[in-house]
Design a protein around this motif. Structure first.
Motif, PDB file in Angstrom:
ATOM      1  N   THR A 129       9.887  46.501-104.920  1.00  8.92           N
ATOM      2  CA  THR A 129       9.157  47.196-106.001  1.00  8.92           C
ATOM      3  C   THR A 129       7.977  46.524-106.406  1.00  8.92           C
ATOM      4  OG1 THR A 129      11.366  48.112-107.047  1.00  8.92           O
ATOM      5  CG2 THR A 129       9.361  47.945-108.445  1.00  8.92           C
ATOM      6  N   PRO A 130       6.998  47.217-106.130  1.00  6.56           N
ATOM      7  CA  PRO A 130       5.311  46.706-106.478  1.00  6.56           C
ATOM      8  C   PRO A 130       5.306  46.675-107.924  1.00  6.56           C
ATOM      9  CG  PRO A 130       5.042  48.953-105.728  1.00  6.56           C
ATOM     10  CD  PRO A 130       6.512  48.692-105.641  1.00  6.56           C
ATOM     11  N   TRP A 131       5.624  45.500-108.736  1.00  4.81           N
ATOM     12  CA  TRP A 131       5.660  45.204-109.990  1.00  4.81           C
ATOM     13  C   TRP A 131       4.357  45.674-110.557  1.00  4.81           C
ATOM     14  CZ3 TRP A 131      10.134  46.183-111.910  1.00  4.81           C
ATOM     15  CH2 TRP A 131      11.192  45.820-111.323  1.00  4.81           C
ATOM     16  N   LEU A 132       4.003  45.971-112.081  1.00  5.41           N
ATOM     17  CA  LEU A 132       2.840  45.995-112.433  1.00  5.41           C
ATOM     18  C   LEU A 132       2.034  44.638-112.755  1.00  5.41           C
ATOM     19  CD1 LEU A 132       3.290  48.925-114.966  1.00  5.41           C
ATOM     20  CD2 LEU A 132       2.489  49.148-112.734  1.00  5.41           C
ATOM     21  N   ASP A 133       0.974  44.498-112.348  1.00  5.51           N
ATOM     22  CA  ASP A 133       0.294  43.123-112.741  1.00  5.51           C
ATOM     23  C   ASP A 133      -0.107  43.112-114.306  1.00  5.51           C
ATOM     24  OD1 ASP A 133      -2.356  44.570-112.926  1.00  5.51           O
ATOM     25  OD2 ASP A 133      -2.745  44.114-110.992  1.00  5.51           O
ATOM     26  N   ARG A 134      -0.632  42.310-114.827  1.00  9.69           N
ATOM     27  CA  ARG A 134      -1.055  42.110-116.209  1.00  9.69           C
ATOM     28  C   ARG A 134      -2.091  43.258-116.706  1.00  9.69           C
ATOM     29  NH1 ARG A 134       0.606  39.466-119.954  1.00  9.69           N
ATOM     30  NH2 ARG A 134       1.337  37.448-119.083  1.00  9.69           N
TER      31      ARG A 134
ATOM     32  N   ARG B 256      -1.247  46.192-119.284  1.00  7.36           N
ATOM     33  CA  ARG B 256      -1.886  46.446-120.371  1.00  7.36           C
ATOM     34  C   ARG B 256      -2.320  47.983-120.336  1.00  7.36           C
ATOM     35  NH1 ARG B 256      -7.637  45.763-120.883  1.00  7.36           N
ATOM     36  NH2 ARG B 256      -8.157  45.572-122.911  1.00  7.36           N
ATOM     37  N   ALA B 257      -2.805  48.592-119.418  1.00  2.83           N
ATOM     38  CA  ALA B 257      -3.266  49.968-119.528  1.00  2.83           C
ATOM     39  C   ALA B 257      -2.185  50.992-119.759  1.00  2.83           C
ATOM     40  CB  ALA B 257      -4.002  50.320-117.915  1.00  2.83           C
ATOM     41  N   TRP B 258      -0.939  50.628-118.706  1.00  4.94           N
ATOM     42  CA  TRP B 258       0.297  51.590-119.028  1.00  4.94           C
ATOM     43  C   TRP B 258       0.880  51.511-120.493  1.00  4.94           C
ATOM     44  CZ3 TRP B 258       2.861  55.574-118.019  1.00  4.94           C
ATOM     45  CH2 TRP B 258       4.123  55.583-118.555  1.00  4.94           C
ATOM     46  N   ILE B 259       1.031  50.154-120.986  1.00  2.00           N
ATOM     47  CA  ILE B 259       1.552  50.199-122.328  1.00  2.00           C
ATOM     48  C   ILE B 259       0.536  50.789-123.347  1.00  2.00           C
ATOM     49  CG2 ILE B 259       1.944  48.515-124.224  1.00  2.00           C
ATOM     50  CD1 ILE B 259       3.985  48.678-121.934  1.00  2.00           C
ATOM     51  N   ARG B 260      -0.720  50.821-123.238  1.00  2.00           N
ATOM     52  CA  ARG B 260      -1.648  51.504-124.111  1.00  2.00           C
ATOM     53  C   ARG B 260      -1.558  52.968-124.078  1.00  2.00           C
ATOM     54  NH1 ARG B 260      -3.321  46.650-123.868  1.00  2.00           N
ATOM     55  NH2 ARG B 260      -4.576  45.661-125.541  1.00  2.00           N
ATOM     56  N   LEU B 261      -1.319  53.564-122.863  1.00  2.00           N
ATOM     57  CA  LEU B 261      -1.084  54.838-122.673  1.00  2.00           C
ATOM     58  C   LEU B 261       0.248  55.223-123.299  1.00  2.00           C
ATOM     59  CD1 LEU B 261      -1.914  57.675-121.515  1.00  2.00           C
ATOM     60  CD2 LEU B 261      -0.684  56.744-119.155  1.00  2.00           C
ATOM     61  N   ARG B 262       1.332  54.708-123.174  1.00  2.00           N
ATOM     62  CA  ARG B 262       2.644  54.830-123.594  1.00  2.00           C
ATOM     63  C   ARG B 262       2.447  54.780-125.051  1.00  2.00           C
ATOM     64  NH1 ARG B 262       6.400  57.019-123.084  1.00  2.00           N
ATOM     65  NH2 ARG B 262       8.029  55.658-124.017  1.00  2.00           N
ATOM     66  N   ALA B 263       1.532  53.961-125.780  1.00  2.00           N
ATOM     67  CA  ALA B 263       1.528  53.925-127.162  1.00  2.00           C
ATOM     68  C   ALA B 263       0.981  55.142-127.626  1.00  2.00           C
ATOM     69  CB  ALA B 263       0.773  52.934-127.457  1.00  2.00           C
ATOM     70  N   VAL B 264      -0.306  55.646-127.036  1.00  2.00           N
ATOM     71  CA  VAL B 264      -0.860  56.769-127.304  1.00  2.00           C
ATOM     72  C   VAL B 264      -0.113  57.985-127.238  1.00  2.00           C
ATOM     73  CG1 VAL B 264      -2.952  58.462-126.364  1.00  2.00           C
ATOM     74  CG2 VAL B 264      -3.273  56.159-126.717  1.00  2.00           C
TER      75      VAL B 264
END
Length: 174
Positions: free
Chosen positions: A5-10, A14-22
């Motif tokens: 699994t190609p894990w997300l780098d920092r 950061r981008a993914w968590i912000r999109l999820r929050a939106v």
């Protein structure tokens, strides 16, 4: 867990968590504004807006379901509530008696006209005015990229490209 699994780098995380929050916060914020100001849910507003943009302010229920990204049972439940309030009416489709059409009533049009300014103001406040012009363009490009990944065939493109030609100043267009 899969070792490959190609894990997300920092930076990606950061981008993914912000999109999820939106994605979590924005729908509730818009829904609250519409409930408080117009006694409509965000989904009800969207259904009315989609009907307002259709020829004769009428769509088959299946077409309205596609434009609102809803299942027919969910849409039917919401349209029943809108019918009870006199905002929408259903009737058999003249071209196909097995299908049902939904039409925005004059009361529904008036409700949309009343609700649209507050909704557009909320969209501006929480999204558009928080961004520079360049960021607005970037947001559209980001949306296109993600939508292409979600809908590679472009089947749902009518949902998210129908404002690409010219700005639409009609109520419900936000």
């Amino acid at each position: 867990m899969t070792a490959n699994t190609p894990w997300l780098d920092r930076r990606q995380l950061r981008a993914w968590i912000r999109l999820r929050a939106v994605l979590e916060l924005l729908p509730g914020t818009l829904d609250t504004q519409l409930r408080n100001d117009a006694q409509l849910t965000e989904f009800e507003y969207t259904a009315l807006a989609m009907l307002s943009e259709a020829p004769g302010r009428t769509l088959r229920m299946t077409g309205l379901a596609r434009r609102t990204n809803a299942t027919l049972p969910r849409l039917s439940h919401v349209v029943t509530r809108l019918e009870q309030r006199g905002l929408v009416e259903r009737f058999p489709c003249p071209e196909n008696r097995r299908a049902t059409n939904a039409r925005l009533t004059e009361e529904g049009w008036a409700k949309l006209l009343q609700a649209a300014p507050g909704h557009v103001a909320a969209v501006r406040r929480y999204v558009i005015d928080a961004l520079t012009d360049e960021q607005v363009d970037q947001l559209a490009a980001i949306g296109d990229a993600v939508l292409h990944a979600l809908d590679p065939s472009g089947e749902g493109a009518v949902l998210y490209t129908h404002y690409d030609e010219e700005p639409d100043p009609r109520p419900g267009s936000a």
